[in-house]
Design a protein around this motif. Structure first.
Motif, PDB file in Angstrom:
ATOM      1  N   LEU A 238       0.918  -1.166  -0.072  1.00  0.00           N
ATOM      2  CA  LEU A 238       0.155   0.050   0.095  1.00  0.00           C
ATOM      3  C   LEU A 238       0.751   1.241  -0.074  1.00  0.00           C
ATOM      4  O   LEU A 238       0.770   2.163  -0.574  1.00  0.00           O
ATOM      5  CB  LEU A 238      -0.841   0.054   1.383  1.00  0.00           C
ATOM      6  N   ILE A 239       1.855   1.352   0.984  1.00  0.00           N
ATOM      7  CA  ILE A 239       2.774   2.295   1.076  1.00  0.00           C
ATOM      8  C   ILE A 239       3.605   2.572  -0.512  1.00  0.00           C
ATOM      9  O   ILE A 239       3.657   3.621  -0.819  1.00  0.00           O
ATOM     10  CB  ILE A 239       3.908   2.203   2.055  1.00  0.00           C
ATOM     11  N   TYR A 240       3.861   1.665  -0.780  1.00  0.00           N
ATOM     12  CA  TYR A 240       4.670   1.759  -2.313  1.00  0.00           C
ATOM     13  C   TYR A 240       3.628   2.154  -3.414  1.00  0.00           C
ATOM     14  O   TYR A 240       4.090   3.177  -4.269  1.00  0.00           O
ATOM     15  CB  TYR A 240       5.293   0.532  -2.682  1.00  0.00           C
ATOM     16  N   ALA A 241       2.542   1.668  -3.455  1.00  0.00           N
ATOM     17  CA  ALA A 241       1.598   2.122  -4.503  1.00  0.00           C
ATOM     18  C   ALA A 241       1.140   3.606  -4.091  1.00  0.00           C
ATOM     19  O   ALA A 241       1.117   4.225  -5.244  1.00  0.00           O
ATOM     20  CB  ALA A 241       0.222   1.230  -4.467  1.00  0.00           C
ATOM     21  N   LEU A 242       0.886   4.047  -3.104  1.00  0.00           N
ATOM     22  CA  LEU A 242       0.554   5.600  -2.961  1.00  0.00           C
ATOM     23  C   LEU A 242       1.843   6.387  -2.986  1.00  0.00           C
ATOM     24  O   LEU A 242       1.642   7.479  -3.070  1.00  0.00           O
ATOM     25  CB  LEU A 242       0.039   5.507  -1.545  1.00  0.00           C
ATOM     26  N   THR A 243       3.124   5.887  -2.492  1.00  0.00           N
ATOM     27  CA  THR A 243       4.263   7.085  -2.415  1.00  0.00           C
ATOM     28  C   THR A 243       5.410   6.623  -3.159  1.00  0.00           C
ATOM     29  O   THR A 243       6.280   7.233  -3.221  1.00  0.00           O
ATOM     30  CB  THR A 243       4.683   7.132  -0.895  1.00  0.00           C
ATOM     31  N   ARG A 245       7.549   4.771  -1.889  1.00  0.00           N
ATOM     32  CA  ARG A 245       8.523   4.619  -0.950  1.00  0.00           C
ATOM     33  C   ARG A 245       8.542   3.033  -0.680  1.00  0.00           C
ATOM     34  O   ARG A 245       7.559   2.208  -0.405  1.00  0.00           O
ATOM     35  CB  ARG A 245       8.279   5.145   0.379  1.00  0.00           C
ATOM     36  N   GLN A 246       9.747   2.628  -0.596  1.00  0.00           N
ATOM     37  CA  GLN A 246       9.982   1.019  -0.385  1.00  0.00           C
ATOM     38  C   GLN A 246      10.341   0.839   1.605  1.00  0.00           C
ATOM     39  O   GLN A 246      11.298   1.384   1.716  1.00  0.00           O
ATOM     40  CB  GLN A 246      10.825   0.464  -1.207  1.00  0.00           C
ATOM     41  N   VAL A 247       9.587  -0.138   1.867  1.00  0.00           N
ATOM     42  CA  VAL A 247       9.732  -0.373   3.503  1.00  0.00           C
ATOM     43  C   VAL A 247      10.954  -1.095   3.194  1.00  0.00           C
ATOM     44  O   VAL A 247      11.062  -2.179   2.670  1.00  0.00           O
ATOM     45  CB  VAL A 247       8.712  -0.701   4.049  1.00  0.00           C
ATOM     46  N   PRO A 248      12.196  -0.863   3.940  1.00  0.00           N
ATOM     47  CA  PRO A 248      13.438  -1.704   3.706  1.00  0.00           C
ATOM     48  C   PRO A 248      12.997  -3.183   4.504  1.00  0.00           C
ATOM     49  O   PRO A 248      12.416  -3.260   5.248  1.00  0.00           O
ATOM     50  CB  PRO A 248      14.674  -1.072   4.733  1.00  0.00           C
ATOM     51  N   SER A 256      10.354   4.125   6.505  1.00  0.00           N
ATOM     52  CA  SER A 256      10.155   5.038   5.600  1.00  0.00           C
ATOM     53  C   SER A 256       9.190   6.270   5.721  1.00  0.00           C
ATOM     54  O   SER A 256       8.701   6.680   4.974  1.00  0.00           O
ATOM     55  CB  SER A 256       9.810   4.123   4.203  1.00  0.00           C
ATOM     56  N   GLY A 257       9.164   6.390   7.147  1.00  0.00           N
ATOM     57  CA  GLY A 257       8.432   7.685   7.420  1.00  0.00           C
ATOM     58  C   GLY A 257       7.026   7.696   7.331  1.00  0.00           C
ATOM     59  O   GLY A 257       6.264   8.463   7.361  1.00  0.00           O
ATOM     60  N   VAL A 258       6.443   6.488   7.530  1.00  0.00           N
ATOM     61  CA  VAL A 258       4.775   6.398   7.306  1.00  0.00           C
ATOM     62  C   VAL A 258       4.353   5.546   8.311  1.00  0.00           C
ATOM     63  O   VAL A 258       5.036   4.699   9.180  1.00  0.00           O
ATOM     64  CB  VAL A 258       4.725   5.566   5.845  1.00  0.00           C
ATOM     65  N   VAL A 259       3.095   5.642   9.062  1.00  0.00           N
ATOM     66  CA  VAL A 259       2.407   4.961   9.748  1.00  0.00           C
ATOM     67  C   VAL A 259       1.210   4.659   9.034  1.00  0.00           C
ATOM     68  O   VAL A 259       0.431   5.377   8.389  1.00  0.00           O
ATOM     69  CB  VAL A 259       2.075   5.753  10.969  1.00  0.00           C
ATOM     70  N   VAL A 260       0.837   3.315   9.066  1.00  0.00           N
ATOM     71  CA  VAL A 260      -0.434   2.787   8.482  1.00  0.00           C
ATOM     72  C   VAL A 260      -1.613   2.443   9.490  1.00  0.00           C
ATOM     73  O   VAL A 260      -1.171   1.494  10.324  1.00  0.00           O
ATOM     74  CB  VAL A 260      -0.423   1.578   7.488  1.00  0.00           C
ATOM     75  N   GLN A 261      -2.841   2.990   9.254  1.00  0.00           N
ATOM     76  CA  GLN A 261      -3.849   2.564  10.103  1.00  0.00           C
ATOM     77  C   GLN A 261      -5.145   2.081   9.100  1.00  0.00           C
ATOM     78  O   GLN A 261      -5.254   2.628   8.060  1.00  0.00           O
ATOM     79  CB  GLN A 261      -4.453   3.682  11.041  1.00  0.00           C
TER      80      GLN A 261
ATOM     81  N   GLY B 329      11.836  -4.208  -1.173  1.00  0.00           N
ATOM     82  CA  GLY B 329      12.850  -3.525   0.199  1.00  0.00           C
ATOM     83  C   GLY B 329      14.222  -3.757   0.378  1.00  0.00           C
ATOM     84  O   GLY B 329      14.768  -3.350   1.245  1.00  0.00           O
ATOM     85  N   GLN B 330      14.906  -4.304  -0.656  1.00  0.00           N
ATOM     86  CA  GLN B 330      16.299  -4.680  -0.603  1.00  0.00           C
ATOM     87  C   GLN B 330      16.969  -3.589  -1.020  1.00  0.00           C
ATOM     88  O   GLN B 330      17.737  -3.605  -2.122  1.00  0.00           O
ATOM     89  CB  GLN B 330      16.630  -5.907  -1.072  1.00  0.00           C
TER      90      GLN B 330
END
Ligand code: SF4
Ligand code: SF4
Lengths: 441, 342
Positions: A238-243, A245-248, A256-261, B329-330
């Motif tokens: 969800l984070i990737y599709a919206l921003t 950003r890839q969560v490591p 990656s600076g995000v909180v999801v609820q 994420g890698q």
């Protein structure tokens, strides 16, 4: 806005157009002490004690812990081990209802969230027993308290509801858009961010429209319609599709600076702050071909599944499975005496013919699983390694990054029990790492 | 209404997921067989009843050997998955239409026993069973395996006239030191349609492409293998042709003549024996193309598709290993490297 991989299962959203119905009060509820990830609370009521609706039955034990609350007014009948949806019997509080359904005397609204400090908001949310209602059940206040070294600048609301069959989030967004939006506002304040994004799969356009119309003018909340694809609702995807950003790998959204609820959580947060009401009920989608009258039902936490199913007309004779959650990641039930928990988004009843048996023929290396894996793993080879007990090689294939979404098993031509393999593989891999650490020191 | 109580149902207990796409080995094998129908029909059209006989014998042979091996090894029957039938069809398509019956039966046995059963059955075999059989026969019975019948059409009887394949003719010319301009070759249209000498199922490029397109559309094969395979043949034979047009055939002939289309769409794409990753498939396809070109241009055989695919089959585990996708994420962290090593 897309993520790579994933699958397009049949959606079967049978109850998308069914307005939420409220289940009548029952005589008896069973509230398990453990309903979230983290430490269960400690029981603070006694046998025979009178309780009001919303009265805490436990007090949190530590930071990653929340209370559970009485779903209605009545008497504590028994404190003992009861059937639990996760399998083994677990400590729970049984309550007999007095039929009054009177709120606990301490219950009172806290006014406009705009006047409350972030710390106060988090306390209210914690005391209300809030956990993620999407299914993971992680305590909400913990997610709202990222450590200083992890700056968070964005709140994301998960309204994807990517699991087939489930429609509870859909109904919440459609029926309570203003409350959801206010809930998002207070979550933003608690978290200290100025921006929020709501991600909804584009099979719920009406929900998106409702939220857009309800947006408070003073808040920067954007609603995005996303591709309908499983697992769109996985936090990382969800984070990737919206921003983008890839969560490591191995990290959390806050890395990656995000909180999801979840959107349902936002609604419950609103109720907790505005009305002062702890979490005692939620919308549950009761669905599948094995239940006679599928519906979205407002259910008190602690209601035995059998009662909910009865309310929906009962099961058909050819029922094969009753599942808590959706068909991709839901947990199968063996005992219908188990109660609905805070994180129970659906009760899915499948007839035998709809259920797939994963019996584990040899892998024919079709590569379907590789294409489907949203984490870009190689499930076919990981599966072989587990099958051959070559656990030490699993790390090289990043088994710990597997989110157990089941996409690989869904498309596997040989119907290999891949998720089962990977659950086992992860345990064995951790065991292996521990042993290595032991031999090093 | 009194509903049954919780104890009145017997539930199935198993781990998620609880549903499946419905696609299985059988449905995929069935689709591949369907995709081969145009090629088979073209073969029968050009080579007549003889070709049909090869097909029937090969399919029956493979299925019979499959049943036999299952019984012998005490394995559950695998006929239903249609993989043996598919091997039969592919084997038939790789044989000359005039093959004697015993050649077909020996081929079926080799495909099923040496190509598959001894490794543990479908999924464990490293090499494409039909190709194992073809190469075995080519080495053991070179005369019968290169006894090409010139297409005479469906109406004529059994005795076709023996002739060379286009690639064979070119190779022969090169061997004799003759220029290609002195060799008579079929024109492009005939190559496309399949009115040329060759194995029963490889002649009609058009019919095979039709089936290949169907498989791509159904998502059963991925573009990486056929495109890598055919693309690299075009590039290499194209360069060779540009440099020495008198000695080397042009890329169009190389693509349309011989077993390239059949190989690229139906043999190299065999799931079991090709890589599982997309990058791996591309590497595999290019490898097949390079090897095929090298064998055709400079090797001892006029045709190199079978050898090329088998060689690449052997490299498949290695290719899979080195073409693992980078995990989501890698970015900077690598979990494996954090784990202690002993
Ligand atoms: S269950 Fe794990 S391996 Fe399978 S698709 Fe999901 S993340 Fe990939
Ligand atoms: S989907 Fe199943 S059969 Fe296909 S490669 Fe993956 S594990 Fe093997």
């Amino acid at each position: 806005m897309k993520f790579k991989g994933g699958i397009h299962p049949d959606y079967h959203k049978l109850t998308a157009d069914h307005a939420t119905v409220v289940m009548p009060l029952l005589k008896r509820y069973v509230i398990p002490v453990s309903q979230h990830i983290g430490t269960p609370g400690e029981i603070i009521v006694e046998r025979g004690q009178e309780v009001g609706r919303g009265q805490p039955l436990t007090s949190p034990a530590g930071f990653v812990s929340v209370s559970v609350h009485a779903p209605t007014s009545g008497k504590v009948k028994k404190i003992a081990d009861f059937p639990h949806p996760l399998g083994k019997a677990q400590p729970a509080v049984e309550i007999t209802s007095d039929g009054e359904d009177a709120w606990f005397e301490d219950i009172a609204g806290h006014g406009d969230w705009r006047d409350l400090t972030p710390a106060r908001l988090k306390n209210i949310i914690r005391d209300a027993g809030l956990v993620g209602l999407g299914g993971a059940s992680f305590p909400t206040h913990v997610k709202l308290s990222p450590p200083k070294e992890k700056p968070v600048d964005l709140l994301i609301l998960n309204g994807a509801e990517c699991e087939p069959y489930l429609t509870s989030d859909h109904r919440v967004m459609l029926e309570h858009p203003a409350e959801v939006m206010e809930g998002i506002g207070l979550l933003m304040r608690a978290l200290g961010v100025r921006k929020a994004l709501v991600g909804i799969e584009n099979n719920k356009v009406d929900a998106g429209e409702a939220l857009k119309r309800a947006r408070p003018v003073d808040l920067d909340i954007k609603v995005h319609l996303l591709e309908t694809k499983y697992p769109q609702g996985s936090e990382k995807h969800l984070i990737y599709a919206l921003t983008k950003r890839q969560v490591p790998a191995g990290g959390l959204p806050m890395d990656s600076g995000v909180v999801v609820q979840n959107v349902g959580t936002a609604l419950s947060c609103h109720d907790a702050v505005k009305l002062g009401r702890p979490l005692t009920e939620r919308v549950v989608t009761v669905t599948g071909s094995a239940v006679r009258e599928p519906a979205n039902v407002m259910v008190r936490v602690g209601t035995p599944v059998a009662e909910v199913i009865d309310f929906c007309g009962g099961l058909t004779g050819d029922v094969g499975k009753v599942i808590f959650g959706g068909p991709m990641m839901g947990i199968v039930q063996s005992n219908l005496a188990a109660p609905v928990l805070k994180g129970t988004s659906g009760i899915l009843c499948l007839v035998e013919s709809e259920i797939s048996q994963f019996q584990g023929a040899p892998c024919i290396r079709c590569g379907n699983c590789v294409d489907a894996c949203p984490m870009f793993l190689v499930p076919s080879i990981m599966g072989l390694l587990v099958e051959r007990n070559r656990f030490a090689d699993l790390g090289e294939y990043h088994i710990t990054d597997c989110i157990e979404c089941g996409s690989c098993a869904y498309v596997c031509l040989s119907r290999r029990p891949l998720v089962q393999f990977f659950k086992r593989g992860k345990l064995e891999w951790h065991e292996h790492v521990k042993q290595l650490e032991g031999s090093v020191s | 209404m009194t509903s049954p109580g919780p104890g009145d149902f017997k539930f199935i207990i198993s781990v998620s997921p609880h549903v499946h796409s419905g696609q299985d080995v059988r449905s995929v094998m069935r689709d591949v067989i369907l995709a081969l129908v145009p090629g088979v029909l073209a073969g029968i059209w050009f080579f007549g009843f003889d070709a049909f006989r090869v097909l029937v014998l090969a399919v029956l042979g493979c299925v019979a050997f499959e049943i036999g091996m299952n019984r012998l090894l005490g394995r559950a029957s695998t006929i239903r998955d249609l993989s043996a039938a598919l091997t039969g069809v592919l084997l038939a398509m790789n044989l000359p239409s005039g093959s004697p019956w015993w050649l077909i039966i020996v081929g079926s046995g080799v495909a099923i026993i040496l190509g598959k059963a001894i490794y543990g059955g479908l999924g464990y075999n490293p090499f494409n069973p039909a190709l194992v059989a073809r190469v075995f026969l080519l080495i053991s019975f070179p005369v019968q395996m290169t006894h090409w019948v010139v297409p005479a059409g469906i109406t004529t009887g059994l005795d076709g006239i023996t002739g060379a394949t286009p690639l064979g003719a070119a190779k022969e010319a090169a061997g004799l030191g003759k220029s290609l301009s002195e060799t008579i070759l079929p024109d492009t249209l005939q190559l496309l349609l399949g009115n040329v000498g060759g194995s029963f199922g490889e002649v009609s490029a058009l019919a095979l492409l039709l089936g290949g397109a169907f498989l791509l559309y159904r998502g059963i094969i991925r573009w990486q293998i056929p495109v890598g395979f055919i693309g690299s043949v075009v590039v290499i034979t194209g360069i060779a042709h540009l440099l020495q047009p008198d000695r080397y055939l042009g890329p169009v002939v190389h693509v349309l003549a011989g077993g390239l289309i059949l190989g690229a769409f139906f043999m190299a794409t065999d799931m079991v024996t090709s890589p599982v990753t997309r990058t791996g498939m591309l590497v595999f396809g290019i490898g097949c193309g390079v090897l095929t070109s090298v064998i055709r241009l400079w090797g001892g055989y006029p045709e190199g598709v079978s050898f090329a695919i088998l060689l690449m089959n052997a490299l498949t585990p290695l290719i899979d290993r080195y073409t693992r996708p980078r995990v989501f994420g890698q970015v900077s962290r690598k979990l494996f490297e954090e784990a202690p090593s002993s």
